[in-house]
Design a protein around this motif. Structure first.
Motif, mmCIF file in Angstrom:
data_model
loop_
_atom_site.group_PDB
_atom_site.id
_atom_site.type_symbol
_atom_site.label_atom_id
_atom_site.label_comp_id
_atom_site.label_asym_id
_atom_site.label_seq_id
_atom_site.Cartn_x
_atom_site.Cartn_y
_atom_site.Cartn_z
ATOM 1 N N SER A 193 -1.640 -6.146 14.275
ATOM 2 C CA SER A 193 -2.506 -4.996 14.089
ATOM 3 C C SER A 193 -3.888 -5.281 14.655
ATOM 4 C CB SER A 193 -2.601 -4.654 12.594
ATOM 5 O OG SER A 193 -3.612 -3.704 12.369
ATOM 6 N N ARG A 194 -4.511 -4.266 15.220
ATOM 7 C CA ARG A 194 -5.823 -4.463 15.833
ATOM 8 C C ARG A 194 -6.860 -4.938 14.827
ATOM 9 N NH1 ARG A 194 -6.059 1.632 17.817
ATOM 10 N NH2 ARG A 194 -3.891 1.045 18.150
ATOM 11 N N TRP A 195 -6.711 -4.547 13.577
ATOM 12 C CA TRP A 195 -7.683 -4.970 12.567
ATOM 13 C C TRP A 195 -7.462 -6.430 12.182
ATOM 14 C CZ3 TRP A 195 -4.927 -0.358 10.362
ATOM 15 C CH2 TRP A 195 -5.346 0.810 10.993
ATOM 16 N N LEU A 196 -6.210 -6.825 12.050
ATOM 17 C CA LEU A 196 -5.926 -8.238 11.799
ATOM 18 C C LEU A 196 -6.350 -9.078 12.996
ATOM 19 C CD1 LEU A 196 -4.654 -10.496 10.136
ATOM 20 C CD2 LEU A 196 -2.435 -9.877 11.109
ATOM 21 N N ASN A 197 -6.117 -8.570 14.171
ATOM 22 C CA ASN A 197 -6.511 -9.283 15.379
ATOM 23 C C ASN A 197 -8.023 -9.510 15.412
ATOM 24 O OD1 ASN A 197 -5.661 -10.588 17.654
ATOM 25 N ND2 ASN A 197 -5.488 -8.771 18.918
ATOM 26 N N ARG A 198 -8.779 -8.534 14.972
ATOM 27 C CA ARG A 198 -10.243 -8.659 14.953
ATOM 28 C C ARG A 198 -10.685 -9.708 13.932
ATOM 29 N NH1 ARG A 198 -13.803 -4.524 16.481
ATOM 30 N NH2 ARG A 198 -12.932 -3.134 18.060
ATOM 31 N N ILE A 199 -10.061 -9.697 12.752
ATOM 32 C CA ILE A 199 -10.443 -10.677 11.734
ATOM 33 C C ILE A 199 -10.134 -12.091 12.224
ATOM 34 C CG2 ILE A 199 -9.914 -11.493 9.411
ATOM 35 C CD1 ILE A 199 -9.424 -8.595 8.609
#
Length: 981
Positions: free
Chosen positions: A647-653
Motif C-alpha cells: 500500500s502506498r501509505w505503508l510504503n511511505r512509512i
C-alpha cells in the motif's frame, strides 16, 4: 454549542462526542438532551454514540439521524412525496439500457443490461447530488476521445431527460428535495434547539451544504473527526492551494477544504472534548509520512528531528507474510493472544476474503469474531439455494447439480430430513454415478426405483423427486421477469417443503427473511422492466446481483472482544489492538470501480467526483485506524497469482523510517522482527507434534494369504498387471471399484465408446464389400452413437467434424481389408482356462475378420495406438487375443490360424499399428510370458504399486489407497504378507 469543532487522531470519537455532549448539558434539565438533534454519517456511529451516552448513566437520548436521511426533520406535511424505489428505478433503467444495447450491440451484450443499469443509477444519483443537469454534460469535450464516449454522453442526456419526463422522484432526488426543504424551513424558522453534525468529512456536496447551513444556526455545531493537528500550516494550506482539484488523495483534504471555505485555521477550531490522543508520537510520524508527494522533501528536515520515534514504533508490528494464508494465520494468532491478555482487538481490512480466512482460522479455538460486515446474502444458506436453483432452471438438470441440490441443508427441510438424505445418497450411488447418466430425468428415476436390484419401491419421496425434475424440465426457456421470479419462488418452496406443503425453515432467520423480501420485491417491481422476455440465465444474473448487494449478520454467537471491521468503522469504534490487514495497493486503497459511462477526464470536465476522492477517504480511514494504542501493519508479499505491491501509505512509512538514519532503521527492523515472530508462531500450529511423530507410508507390495490367488484376468488387465500389480490386487482380489465421477462430461472415454459403438453398428450393417454410400452410412452410425452416448450438443458437433475428416482414409484402408476377408466376429467374447497355474483369461474382441487362410484381429483406438516398444513389453492385448484364437477360445471361428493383428486409430487421424515380426513364434512367446507372469504371482510375488507406470503423470484409481505421494516411484517396495481376517 455553536461553531466548528474538531477531534484529533487517536481519540475514540463516539465516546468523545458523547462525553462532550454530556459535559455541555450537565447543568441543564434532563429533557435538554432530548431536544438535541444529532446528525451522523453512519448507522454504526449512531449506535456507538447511543451506547456511549447510556454507559454514562441514566439519560434521555438525543434525536439521532443520518445526514443522508433528513425527511424526518421536516415539519408535518413538508416531506417529499412518494418516490420510486431503488429496485424499481434500476429495472426502469434496465429497460432503457437494453434498448441502447440492442441498437448498439458492439457496446455490450444485452444480458449485461441489469448490471449496467446499476452503475447508471449510481451515476445519475451522483449527478443529482452534485446538482448536474443534462445540460451540464454539454461542457464535456469528446473531440479527442473515442466514439464510445460520445455515444455514452448522448445516452446520458437521453437517460436524464427520460427520468425527468417520467416525473417520479428518485431516492437521490428525494434526499436533495428534503435537504432543500429543510434549509428553506431553517431560513424561515431557525431551530432554537441544538443541531449537531458529527463524524462527517464533508465529502459529498449535500453534506457540505448541510454543514454550512448548520453552522449558520443559532445553536448549530459541527464536530470533525480525525483532524490532523501535527501537520505544519504551510503544508496544510498547500492541500487546497490553487484553482485545480487539489490534493484530493490526501487524508486531510476534505477537512482542509471545509476549513478554507469557512475561512478558519486549525488553531481556530477548538476541541469538542479534552481526552488526549492515545499515541501522539505515532500521530506525528504518520502525519509526516503521509505528506503530499511534492512535499516529501520535508522528510529530510523534519524526520531526523522527530520526537518520540522509538515510542511511536515500539507498539507497531510489521507483518510481511509470504502468502495470504500465512497472513490470515498470523493475524488469527494475534487476535487470540489479545483475547488471552484481556485486550479488545480488531482486524480492519477492506479485503473480505482475508476477513473470512481469519474467521476460519479463529474457528480452531472456537472463537467467533464480531464481524460488522457480516456476509453477503448470496453466501447464506437460503441465498445459495436460490442461486443454485437459478443456475439449473432453463436447462437439463445435470447429475452433479442435482446431487448438490438434494444435499443442501434447506432441501426437504419441511419434512423428514433424515429419510430424505438416505434416499438422496442411495440415488447418487445407484443412479447418478451409474454410467452414462449425465442428465437424469423423471423416467430414469422411476426406472431405477422399479429395478428389483435397487430394493426400493415407489413412495412419496420418489414422486416428489420426479415432480421436481418435471418442473425443471417443463420450465420455459424464456419468460417475463415476473414469471421467472414467481416460478422460481414456487420451485424453491416446493424443494424446501419436500413431501409437505410447508417450506420449513427456508424463510426463518435474518438471511431467510431478507432473501424472501428481495424476491417478493422483485416480483412486485418486475413490471417496471417491461414485458420483454428474458432467458433463465439473465434472470439468474439479476438474482445474483440483488443477493450479492446485501449482507446479513449473525450476532448471536460472536465474541464482542474480537472484532472484524471495515475501513470506515475506524472512525466510529475503538480497540486496544488494531490490525490493519491486506495493506496492498489493490486493497488499501482499492482499485476504483470501472465506470462505463464517464472516464476521468469527462468527470473532471463536468465537476463530478474524481477517483482521487475515494482514495482520500480511504487514506483518512487508514490514518484514523493507525492511531490506536497498539497496531499491526499486515500484508502478504504474494497473492494467489503474482507478487503484490505494498500500500502506498505503508510504503511511505517504511520509506520515511528507512531514510532518516539509524534510529528509523532500527525501529523498522524491530517492527519486522515482531512480525516474523508471529509468522513463526502461526507456522508452528501446522507443524507435526513432536510428541506424536508420524511416518510416511511405505510403497506397498502386498502378498495375498494362502488360498487367495488371482484366478481370472482379462487381456487388457494383463497390461495393468505388468504396469501396476497393486491395481489388480485392489480390484480383482479385494473387489474394490472406483466410484464413477458425479460430474460426467464429454471426455476421451465417452468419445472412445462412441467410436467403438459406431464401428460396431457400421460393420454389422455392411458385412460384405463396402457399398457406394459407405461414407454416409459410417457418418450416420457415428451420429447415432453420439446421440445415444454423448448428450452434449457442442461436443457432438466437434467430434462429428473430426470423425468426418477421418472417414475417407479409413474407408480406403477398409476396402482393402474387406478384399482380404469378411468381418465375422464383432465384439465377440472368449474364455481360455489354464491349469498351471489355474486361471482364466477373458477377452472381448472389437473385430475379427475371416480370411481364406486364417483370421485377422483388429482393435479400434480413438487415441494414439501403443508404440512398438509398448507392444513388446506391456500392451499384449492383440497378441493375447491371437493366442486365444489359436487355443480355440472363440468357438465361433472356424480357423485357429491368425494371419494379422493391428490397431486401427480412428480419432483425429487414421493410422494403423501392428506388432513387429508377428507370427507363431511371437504368439508362443506371448503364451509363455503370460504363464510365467501368472505363476510369478501365484508363487507369492508381491503386488507392487506402480511397478512400471507409463508416464510420470500416470494416475491410478488406487493411488490414494496405496498412499502414493508419501512415497514415489524411486522408493523400493516393501513386501507385506497378509493373513486371513
Amino acid at each position: 454549542m455553536r461553531g466548528l469543532y474538531g477531534e484529533p487522531l487517536g481519540v475514540d470519537f463516539s465516546h468523545s462526542l458523547a462525553a462532550g455532549l454530556r459535559a455541555r448539558l450537565r447543568d441543564h434539565p434532563p429533557e435538554a438532551m432530548a431536544r438535541v438533534t444529532l446528525l451522523v454519517n453512519t448507522t454504526r456511529l449512531a449506535r456507538r454514540v447511543e451506547a456511549a451516552l447510556m454507559a454514562g448513566g441514566p439519560t434521555l437520548l438525543p434525536r439521532i439521524r443520518l445526514v443522508s436521511d433528513l425527511a424526518s426533520l421536516l415539519p408535518p406535511g413538508a416531506a417529499p412525496g412518494a418516490t420510486v424505489g431503488p429496485l424499481a428505478l434500476r429495472l426502469r433503467l434496465t429497460r432503457l439500457v437494453a434498448t441502447l444495447l440492442r441498437a448498439a450491440p458492439d457496446l455490450s451484450p444485452v444480458a449485461a443490461a441489469f448490471d449496467l443499469a446499476g452503475s447508471l443509477a449510481d451515476l445519475l444519483a451522483e449527478m443529482e447530488e452534485e446538482g448536474l443537469s443534462s445540460d451540464g454534460l454539454d461542457c464535456i469535450d469528446v473531440g479527442d476521445l473515442s466514439r464510445h464516449w460520445e455515444q455514452s454522453r448522448q445516452f446520458l442526456r437521453i437517460a436524464t431527460d427520460w427520468l425527468d419526463g417520467a416525473g417520479d422522484l428518485t431516492p437521490a432526488g428525494e434526499n436533495a428535495l428534503a435537504l432543500q426543504t429543510l434549509l428553506t424551513h431553517w431560513g424561515q424558522t431557525p431551530p432554537a434547539d441544538p443541531v449537531i453534525v458529527a463524524g462527517s468529512t464533508a465529502s459529498r456536496a449535500p453534506t457540505r451544504r448541510l454543514i454550512e447551513a448548520v453552522l449558520d444556526l443559532p445553536q448549530g455545531a459541527v464536530v470533525l473527526p480525525g483532524l490532523d493537528t501535527d501537520m505544519p500550516e504551510p503544508a496544510w494550506q498547500d492541500l487546497v492551494a490553487g484553482d485545480g482539484p487539489g490534493r484530493q488523495d490526501h487524508p486531510q483534504f476534505r477537512l482542509a477544504a471545509l476549513l478554507a471555505t469557512r475561512g478558519v485555521t486549525r488553531a481556530e477550531v477548538p476541541r469538542w472534548e479534552d481526552t488526549p490522543p492515545v499515541a501522539p508520537d505515532r500521530n506525528r510520524l504518520v502525519s509526516l509520512a503521509l505528506r503530499p508527494a511534492p512535499a516529501t522533501d520535508a522528510w529530510r528536515e523534519e524526520g531526523p528531528a522527530l520526537d518520540g520515534l522509538e515510542e511511536a514504533c515500539a507498539s507497531i508490528t510489521l507483518l510481511e507474510a509470504p502468502s495470504p494464508g500465512a497472513e490470515a494465520a498470523a493475524i488469527a494468532c494475534g487476535l487470540r493472544d489479545a483475547l488471552h491478555r484481556g485486550v479488545r482487538s480488531a482486524l480492519i481490512t477492506p479485503d473480505r476474503t482475508l476477513a473470512r480466512q481469519v474467521g476460519a482460522q479463529l474457528g480452531r479455538w472456537g472463537i467467533v469474531p464480531d464481524d460488522s460486515a457480516g456476509r453477503p446474502l448470496n453466501q447464506s444458506a437460503p441465498g445459495r439455494l436460490m442461486l443454485h436453483v437459478a443456475q439449473m432452471r432453463g436447462r437439463r438438470p445435470e447429475a452433479e447439480a442435482l446431487s448438490i441440490l438434494l444435499e443442501h441443508p434447506l432441501t426437504h427441510s419441511g419434512g423428514d430430513r433424515a429419510d430424505h438424505l438416505a434416499h438422496a445418497r442411495a440415488l447418487e450411488v445407484g443412479l447418478l454415478r451409474r454410467e452414462p447418466l449425465p442428465f437424469p430425468t423423471a423416467e430414469a428415476v422411476m426406472a431405477w426405483v422399479d429395478d428389483p436390484s435397487t430394493a426400493l419401491t415407489p413412495d412419496d419421496w420418489s414422486e416428489w423427486l420426479c415432480g421436481l425434475l418435471d418442473r425443471l424440465a417443463a420450465d420455459p426457456p424464456t419468460a417475463t421477469l415476473a414469471e421467472h421470479a414467481t416460478r422460481h419462488l414456487n420451485l424453491v418452496e416446493y424443494l424446501a417443503g419436500g413431501r409437505t406443503a410447508v417450506p420449513g425453515p427456508l424463510w426463518d432467520g435474518d438471511a431467510g427473511r431478507a432473501v424472501h423480501r428481495i424476491v417478493r420485491d422483485l416480483i412486485a417491481n418486475a413490471p417496471e422492466r417491461g414485458d420483454a422476455a428474458l432467458d433463465a440465465r439473465e434472470f439468474a444474473r439479476i438474482l445474483q446481483g440483488l443477493l450479492s448487494s446485501e449482507e446479513v449478520r449473525d450476532t448471536h454467537a460472536s465474541n464482542p472482544d474480537v472484532m472484524i471491521w471495515g475501513a470506515i468503522e475506524a472512525r466510529a469504534r475503538h480497540a486496544d489492538l488494531v490490525i490493519l490487514g491486506g495493506l496492498n495497493d489493490d486493497v488499501w486503497p482499492g482499485q476504483p470501480a470501472p465506470d462505463p459511462w464517464l472516464n476521468r477526464a469527462m468527470r473532471a470536465a463536468c465537476g463530478l467526483r474524481l477517483p482521487e476522492r475515494r482514495v482520500g477517504l480511504s487514506a483518512h480511514d487508514f490514518q484514523q485506524a493507525v492511531s490506536a494504542p497498539e497496531i499491526w501493519l499486515s500484508r502478504s508479499l504474494r497473492g494467489t497469482e503474482a507478487e503484490t505491491v505494498p500500500s502506498r501509505w505503508l510504503n511511505r512509512i517504511e520509506g520515511l523510517l528507512g531514510g532518516i538514519g539509524p534510529r528509523g532503521q532500527a525501529a523498522l527492523r524491530d517492527m519486522r522482527d515482531r512480525g516474523r515472530a508471529w509468522l513463526a508462531t502461526a507456522a508452528r500450529l501446522d507443524m507435526p507434534d513432536d510428541r506424536h511423530p508420524t511416518r510416511a507410508a511405505v510403497r506397498p507390495g502386498p502378498v495375498p494369504p494362502a488360498g487367495v490367488a488371482l484366478d481370472r484376468i482379462s487381456v487388457t488387465g494383463v497390461e495393468t498387471l505388468i504396469r501396476d500389480p497393486y491395481a489388480i490386487y485392489a480390484r480383482d482380489i479385494l473387489g474394490l471399484r472406483a466410484m464413477p465421477p458425479l460430474r460426467q462430461g464429454p471426455d476421451g472415454r465417452v468419445r472412445g465408446s462412441a467410436v467403438h459403438d459406431a464401428m460396431e453398428r457400421f460393420t454389422r450393417a455392411t458385412p460384405g464389400p463396402l457399398p457406394n454410400d459407405a461414407a454416409e452410412r459410417l457418418r450416420a452410425a457415428f451420429e447415432r452413437a453420439l446421440e445415444d452416448g454423448a448428450p452434449w450438443p457442442g461436443a457432438r458437433r466437434l467430434w462429428l467434424g473430426r470423425f468426418g475428416r477421418v472417414i475417407p482414409d479409413f474407408l480406403v484402408a477398409e476396402a482393402a481389408r474387406r478384399a482380404r476377408g469378411t468381418p465375422l466376429l464383432i465384439e465377440g467374447t472368449g474364455r481360455l482356462a489354464f491349469a498351471r497355474p489355474p486361471f482364466t483369461l477373458t477377452a472381448r474382441a472389437d473385430r475379427m475378420d475371416l480370411r481364406d487362410d486364417g483370421v485377422a484381429i483388429y482393435d479400434y483406438k480413438s487415441g494414439p495406438p501403443p508404440s512398438e516398444a509398448q507392444q513388446k513389453h506391456y500392451a499384449k492385448q492383440l497378441l493375447l487375443e491371437a493366442m486365444m484364437v489359436v487355443e480355440g477360445a472363440f468357438p465361433d471361428l472356424p480357423f485357429r490360424e491368425v494371419r494379422e493383428v493391428a490397431y486401427l486409430q480412428v480419432g483425429n487421424r487414421y493410422a494403423e499399428m501392428a506388432p513387429k515380426d508377428f507370427g507363431p513364434d511371437l504368439i508362443n512367446a506371448t503364451r509363455t510370458g503370460l504363464i510365467e507372469l501368472m505363476a510369478h504371482y501365484a508363487d507369492g510375488a508381491p503386488f507392487v504399486a506402480r511397478l512400471a507406470p507409463d508416464l510420470l503423470a500416470y494416475a491410478s484409481d488406487y493411488d490414494q489407497l496405496s498412499r502414493f505421494g508419501e512415497w514415489d516411484d524411486t522408493i523400493p517396495a516393501i513386501r507385506i504378507p497378509l493373513a486371513r481376517s
